[in-house]
Design a protein around this motif. Structure first.
Motif, PDB file in Angstrom:
ATOM      1  N   HIS A   6       0.850  -1.202   0.000  1.00  0.00           N
ATOM      2  CA  HIS A   6       0.000   0.000   0.000  1.00  0.00           C
ATOM      3  C   HIS A   6       0.877   1.240   0.000  1.00  0.00           C
ATOM      4  O   HIS A   6       1.433   1.631   1.025  1.00  0.00           O
ATOM      5  CB  HIS A   6      -0.897  -0.016   1.248  1.00  0.00           C
ATOM      6  CG  HIS A   6      -1.991   1.017   1.223  1.00  0.00           C
ATOM      7  ND1 HIS A   6      -3.331   0.675   1.196  1.00  0.00           N
ATOM      8  CD2 HIS A   6      -1.961   2.366   1.232  1.00  0.00           C
ATOM      9  CE1 HIS A   6      -4.069   1.766   1.177  1.00  0.00           C
ATOM     10  NE2 HIS A   6      -3.261   2.822   1.219  1.00  0.00           N
ATOM     11  N   HIS A   8       1.126   5.297  -1.818  1.00  0.00           N
ATOM     12  CA  HIS A   8       0.549   6.348  -2.678  1.00  0.00           C
ATOM     13  C   HIS A   8       1.678   6.976  -3.499  1.00  0.00           C
ATOM     14  O   HIS A   8       2.016   8.143  -3.331  1.00  0.00           O
ATOM     15  CB  HIS A   8      -0.178   7.388  -1.834  1.00  0.00           C
ATOM     16  CG  HIS A   8      -1.340   6.813  -1.090  1.00  0.00           C
ATOM     17  ND1 HIS A   8      -2.619   6.818  -1.596  1.00  0.00           N
ATOM     18  CD2 HIS A   8      -1.422   6.183   0.111  1.00  0.00           C
ATOM     19  CE1 HIS A   8      -3.443   6.233  -0.732  1.00  0.00           C
ATOM     20  NE2 HIS A   8      -2.732   5.834   0.308  1.00  0.00           N
ATOM     21  N   GLU A  92      -8.138   2.427  -2.392  1.00  0.00           N
ATOM     22  CA  GLU A  92      -8.741   2.107  -1.130  1.00  0.00           C
ATOM     23  C   GLU A  92     -10.126   2.712  -1.013  1.00  0.00           C
ATOM     24  O   GLU A  92     -10.392   3.804  -1.512  1.00  0.00           O
ATOM     25  CB  GLU A  92      -7.852   2.558   0.026  1.00  0.00           C
ATOM     26  CG  GLU A  92      -7.586   4.073   0.101  1.00  0.00           C
ATOM     27  CD  GLU A  92      -6.660   4.423   1.258  1.00  0.00           C
ATOM     28  OE1 GLU A  92      -5.486   4.710   0.992  1.00  0.00           O
ATOM     29  OE2 GLU A  92      -7.101   4.407   2.427  1.00  0.00           O
ATOM     30  N   HIS A 151      -6.434  -2.156   5.714  1.00  0.00           N
ATOM     31  CA  HIS A 151      -5.120  -1.538   5.544  1.00  0.00           C
ATOM     32  C   HIS A 151      -4.751  -0.650   6.717  1.00  0.00           C
ATOM     33  O   HIS A 151      -5.634  -0.078   7.356  1.00  0.00           O
ATOM     34  CB  HIS A 151      -5.090  -0.794   4.191  1.00  0.00           C
ATOM     35  CG  HIS A 151      -4.899   0.676   4.256  1.00  0.00           C
ATOM     36  ND1 HIS A 151      -3.651   1.236   4.400  1.00  0.00           N
ATOM     37  CD2 HIS A 151      -5.764   1.689   4.193  1.00  0.00           C
ATOM     38  CE1 HIS A 151      -3.798   2.558   4.416  1.00  0.00           C
ATOM     39  NE2 HIS A 151      -5.053   2.859   4.289  1.00  0.00           N
ATOM     40  N   ASP A 200       2.025   2.823   3.336  1.00  0.00           N
ATOM     41  CA  ASP A 200       1.076   3.935   3.224  1.00  0.00           C
ATOM     42  C   ASP A 200       1.818   5.231   2.919  1.00  0.00           C
ATOM     43  O   ASP A 200       1.348   6.318   3.229  1.00  0.00           O
ATOM     44  CB  ASP A 200       0.190   4.095   4.466  1.00  0.00           C
ATOM     45  CG  ASP A 200      -1.121   4.825   4.177  1.00  0.00           C
ATOM     46  OD1 ASP A 200      -1.522   4.892   2.993  1.00  0.00           O
ATOM     47  OD2 ASP A 200      -1.741   5.354   5.116  1.00  0.00           O
TER      48      ASP A 200
HETATM   49 NI    NI Z   1      -3.649   4.853   1.940  1.00  0.00          NI
END
Ligand code: NI
Length: 255
Positions: A6, A8, A92, A151, A200
């Motif tokens: 995960h 970005h 997500e 997550h 994340d």
């Molecule tokens: Ni996220």
């Protein structure tokens, strides 16, 4: 197989040096990065990155913050992307009652719709749950066939119990390295075949990078912390979480 499930990577924070960021990830032993497309724009950027760099996959979905943007053509947009082999999961998506950027009823409806589309497409779902444990469990209960990843898990014992009963996966971020984490009992309670690791990034950088921009290379700190808490060698934990990531996201997610 160390896999950041995960990240970005399409975020503005990486616009200037994404090639360098990925070089550091590979050098740190990261085998694959799942790039989160939490809006139409983010999904488009994720796919561009997937086409430019090796060992990346994308997701597509609408974040609960943006649930109000769901429109008549959103269904077609998402179902088309979920048929794309480069897109390994939906999300997500989920519920965020902390920020309430979209009305709660709208969040629930858009979450439910996306779950339906993901299940129809046979793709797993990546869930964001914040201060909405009971409603997340309730919406998920309508979609028993979905393969679910919770997550950056930091929810309470009720959602944890429900998740384990239903065979969901729990993904942990750099939060597990924070001094105020205080949930090591939870990390020990999860069966090895349900665990995933993520960054994340650019958010939630693990210690010793806390407060700075996070990046995929730092997923190693999170894996090592999980291994320490669970009392297993780091290499074993990396192997187990890597195998889980492959089981969830498919064979594309490998070196
Ligand atoms: Ni996220």
């Amino acid at each position: 197989m160390l896999i950041d499930t995960h990240c970005h990577l399409g975020a503005e924070a990486f616009a200037a040096d994404v090639a360098g960021v990925l070089d550091r990830a590979w050098a740190a032993g990261v085998a694959h990065v799942v790039v989160i497309g939490e809006s139409p724009e983010a999904a488009a950027r994720a796919l561009l990155l997937v086409d430019t760099y090796p060992r990346l996959s994308a997701t597509a979905g609408l974040h609960p913050h943006e649930a109000s943007r769901w429109a008549t053509d959103s269904e077609r947009w998402l179902s088309e992307l979920l048929r794309d082999p480069r897109v390994v999961a939906a999300g997500e998506m989920g519920l965020d009652y902390h920020y309430d950027h979209s009305p709660r009823q709208v969040q629930r409806e858009v979450f439910d719709r996306q779950l339906g589309l993901a299940t129809a497409a046979g793709k797993p779902v990546v869930i964001h749950a914040r201060e909405a444990d009971d409603d997340v469990a309730a919406v998920l209960s309508n979609h028993a066939a979905a393969t679910v990843v919770l997550h950056s898990f930091s929810s309470g014992p009720t959602l944890l119990r429900t998740a384990l009963e239903r065979g969901h996966y729990l993904s942990f971020s750099g939060m597990v390295t924070f001094k105020n984490w205080g949930r090591d009992d939870l990390l020990r309670a999860i069966p090895a075949d349900r665990l995933l690791v993520e960054t994340d990034a650019p958010y939630l950088a693990p210690v010793p990078h806390r407060g700075k921009r996070n990046e995929p290379a730092f997923v190693r700190q999170t894996a090592e912390q999980l291994a320490r808490v669970r009392g297993v060698p780091a290499e074993q934990l990396i192997q187990e979480t890597g195998a889980n990531a492959r089981r969830v996201f498919g064979a594309r997610v490998s070196a």
